[in-house]
Design a protein around this motif. Structure first.
Motif, mmCIF file in Angstrom:
data_model
loop_
_atom_site.group_PDB
_atom_site.id
_atom_site.type_symbol
_atom_site.label_atom_id
_atom_site.label_comp_id
_atom_site.label_asym_id
_atom_site.label_seq_id
_atom_site.Cartn_x
_atom_site.Cartn_y
_atom_site.Cartn_z
ATOM 1 N N GLU A 8 27.101 36.203 37.746
ATOM 2 C CA GLU A 8 27.285 37.781 37.672
ATOM 3 C C GLU A 8 26.665 38.528 38.501
ATOM 4 O OE1 GLU A 8 29.603 39.518 35.298
ATOM 5 O OE2 GLU A 8 30.584 37.640 35.758
ATOM 6 N N ARG A 39 28.580 38.532 41.782
ATOM 7 C CA ARG A 39 29.877 39.426 41.632
ATOM 8 C C ARG A 39 29.199 40.916 41.519
ATOM 9 N NH1 ARG A 39 32.096 42.321 37.844
ATOM 10 N NH2 ARG A 39 30.587 41.860 36.249
ATOM 11 N N LYS A 43 28.494 41.999 45.259
ATOM 12 C CA LYS A 43 29.632 42.164 45.900
ATOM 13 C C LYS A 43 30.307 43.546 45.719
ATOM 14 C CE LYS A 43 30.477 37.396 46.935
ATOM 15 N NZ LYS A 43 31.547 36.187 46.810
ATOM 16 N N GLN A 44 30.517 43.802 44.327
ATOM 17 C CA GLN A 44 31.187 44.956 43.727
ATOM 18 C C GLN A 44 30.687 46.078 44.342
ATOM 19 O OE1 GLN A 44 31.700 44.840 39.541
ATOM 20 N NE2 GLN A 44 31.948 47.015 39.413
#
Length: 463
Positions: free
Chosen positions: A221, A224, A227-228
Motif C-alpha cells: 500500500e 500504491r 505512485k498515486q
C-alpha cells in the motif's frame, strides 16, 4: 626504521582504553567499564571473538550488522590483498573504474526490475543523504516524510529523518519540511501525502529500533500511495539488506518495487566502508541530465578499488555459502525456540523478527514480587531490565548482544548470517538460563539490577 602495525599492537596490547579515554570519547569507556564489557579482544573469526585469555564469544551484534558474512572472511581478505598488489589506477576522478561497474552490475541483478542504476558512496548515512537530494531534484518538491522510531543515520540530512529524539536533541535546526508518521499506519501516510507536495517517503522495511515488522499489506500500500500522489518510495535497506531478513532485500518479502534502495553495512564485508543507492533510470537521468551536471553529486572516496573489491567478494561469499538461505532457516529456528519459552517465564513477552534480525521483548509480569522488582528498574530507567539480561549473557554465557533502542524492553540479535545449528542451540540455552535467573528473587542477577538502577539514578541526578 620500518613501520609495523604488528609491533604497534604488541607494544600497546592493553592500552586501548587509556588511549581512547585520553584522545577520543571518554564516556564510551565509562559505559564499557560500568557494564563489564571492557575486554581486550585479540582475534576475530567468523561469528566469534576471542579475548586475551583465549575465551570465545559468540557475536550477535556483528558490528551493527556489518559482519553479515562473519569477521575476517578469507575470500574478502584475499580479494583485498590481490587488489593492493595490482598497482591499479585508483580514484583518477576524470575516469571511470572497472570494479565499480562490475559491483553495480552484480547488485542490480538482485533488485526489482524497475531498479537499473547505481550510485556509490561510503556509508549508510551518505546513501540517505543522496536519496534526499535525488528525490528533491527529481520531483521538484521539498518535503520528506519518515516514520516515528525510524533510524536513517546521523549526518544532518539523515538526522532530520531520525525518529528517535535522543539523537536529534540539541543538534537543530535540522532540515525544514521533514515530518514523521507512525510506522505501519496507512491512514496517517495518505494524509501526509495527499497534498501532492512530498518528494519522498523513506522507510525501513523492518524498523531496526525494536525490530518492528509491518503488516502484510503495509509496504504494497505504501508503493500504491506513493505512485498515486507522485511521491518517491525509498526503502532504507542499510541494515535489512543483503540477506539479513532471510531474503536478499527485505522488500522481497512483500514483492514491492521502491524507486530507490539505500544500502551499506554488510556490503563492505566488514573491511572497507561502502554504501550505495540503487534507483530507477528516471531518477538517474533526471539528476544527471546534462554533461555539466555529471559531477553534481558524488563522494571523493566512493568507488575506490578496495571498497568495490570488498563488495564484489562479499556478494560472492553470500552466494557460495548460501547465507541468505541460512539466515532464513537458522533465524526462524531461533525465533520459534525462544517463543517456546514464553510459557515458562512471565517476563518474556515474545521473540519476533525475520531471518537473523531478531527481537526478544520483555514485559511487566503478573506475580507481585516480580512486578515490584520490574517497577524498581523501570522507575530508575525505562528498559533497564534488558541490560540486566544482556550483561549476564555476555559475562556468563559469552554472548554479545545489544538493547534494541532507548527506553525499550527489547534485546536485539543481529548476528552474522553464518550461524550454525550449534550456535542456535547455544543462543536458546543461554537465554533460557538467563531469563530463568531473572525470576529468582532475591538472586545475584537482581543484585546486578540494583546496581544498574543505582547508576541510572545517579546519572539522572548529575544530568
Amino acid at each position: 626504521m620500518t613501520f609495523s602495525i604488528t609491533e604497534l599492537f604488541a607494544q600497546h596490547a592493553t592500552d586501548k582504553f587509556d588511549l581512547y579515554e585520553q584522545h577520543l570519547n571518554q564516556q564510551m569507556v565509562r559505559v564499557l567499564k560500568t557494564i563489564g564489557y571492557d575486554r581486550h579482544y585479540k582475534r576475530a573469526l567468523g561469528q566469534y571473538l576471542y579475548d586475551q585469555d583465549g575465551n570465545e564469544y559468540l557475536d550477535l551484534l556483528s558490528g551493527f550488522g556489518v559482519f553479515a558474512i562473519g569477521r575476517n572472511h578469507p575470500t574478502v581478505i584475499s580479494a583485498l590483498q590481490e587488489t593492493l598488489t595490482l598497482e591499479l589506477p585508483n580514484l583518477v576522478q576524470l575516469d571511470v573504474s572497472v570494479l565499480s561497474g562490475l559491483l553495480a552490475q552484480e547488485i542490480l541483478k538482485t533488485t526489482p526490475e524497475n531498479i537499473t542504476k547505481m550510485f556509490f558512496c561510503n556509508s549508510g548515512t551518505e546513501a540517505v543523504e543522496a536519496a534526499i537530494k535525488f528525490a528533491r531534484y527529481t520531483t521538484k518538491r521539498q518535503k520528506i516524510v519518515f516514520c516515528e522510531h525510524g533510524y536513517h543515520g546521523l549526518t544532518m540530512g539523515s538526522l532530520s529523518l531520525n525518529g528517535e529524539e535522543i539523537f536529534r536533541e540539541g543538534f537543530g535546526p535540522l532540515l525544514p519540511e521533514c515530518s514523521s508518521v507512525p510506522f505501519n499506519d496507512l491512514v496517517a501516510l495518505e494524509k501526509a501525502l495527499a497534498n501532492k507536495d512530498v518528494a519522498a517517503f523513506i522507510v525501513e522495511p523492518v524498523q531496526g529500533k525494536g525490530v518492528n515488522i509491518p503488516n502484510d499489506n503495509y509496504l504494497p500500500e505504501v508503493e500504491r500511495l506513493c505512485k498515486q500522489y507522485g511521491t518517491l518510495f525509498v526503502a532504507d535497506e542499510v541494515q535489512t539488506g543483503l540477506g539479513r531478513t532471510g531474503k536478499f532485500w527485505a522488500i522481497d518479502h512483500w514483492n514491492v518495487q521502491p524507486d530507490m534502495i539505500c544500502m551499506a553495512k554488510a556490503l563492505s564485508g566488514g573491511f572497507v566502508p561502502v554504501g550505495g543507492v540503487a534507483m530507477t533510470q528516471k531518477i538517474m537521468d533526471t539528476v544527471y541530465n546534462r554533461m555539466d551536471r555529471a559531477v553534481v553529486h558524488g563522494s571523493t572516496f566512493a568507488k575506490n578499488n578496495m571498497a568495490m573489491a570488498a563488495g564484489l567478494a562479499t556478494l560472492h561469499v553470500m552466494a557460495e555459502e548460501n547465507l541468505v538461505e541460512n539466515s532464513a532457516r537458522i533465524g526462524t529456528d531461533i525465533i520459534t525456540n525462544l517463543n517456546a519459552l514464553s510459557g515458562k517465564y512471565e517476563f518474556l513477552k515474545e521473540a519476533r523478527g525475520l531471518g537473523m534480525m531478531i527481537a526478544i521483548e520483555f514485559q511487566s509480569p503478573k506475580s507481585l514480587s516480580l512486578k515490584a522488582a520490574w517497577a524498581m528498574l523501570e522507575a530508575a530507567n525505562k528498559g533497564l531490565f534488558c541490560q540486566m539480561v544482556t550483561i549476564p549473557l555476555f559475562k556468563d554465557q559469552r554472548i554479545l548482544t545489544q538493547v534494541a533502542g532507548h527506553g525499550m524492553n527489547v534485546v536485539k540479535l543481529l548476528p552474522p548470517l553464518n550461524l550454525t545449528e550449534k550456535d542456535r542451540d547455544h543462543i536458546v540455552s543461554a537465554f533460557d538460563k538467563t531469563i530463568a535467573d531473572t525470576h529468582q528473587i532475591p538472586g545475584s542477577i537482581w543484585d546486578l539490577g540494583k546496581n544498574l538502577a543505582s547508576h541510572a539514578l545517579k546519572s539522572k541526578k548529575s544530568g
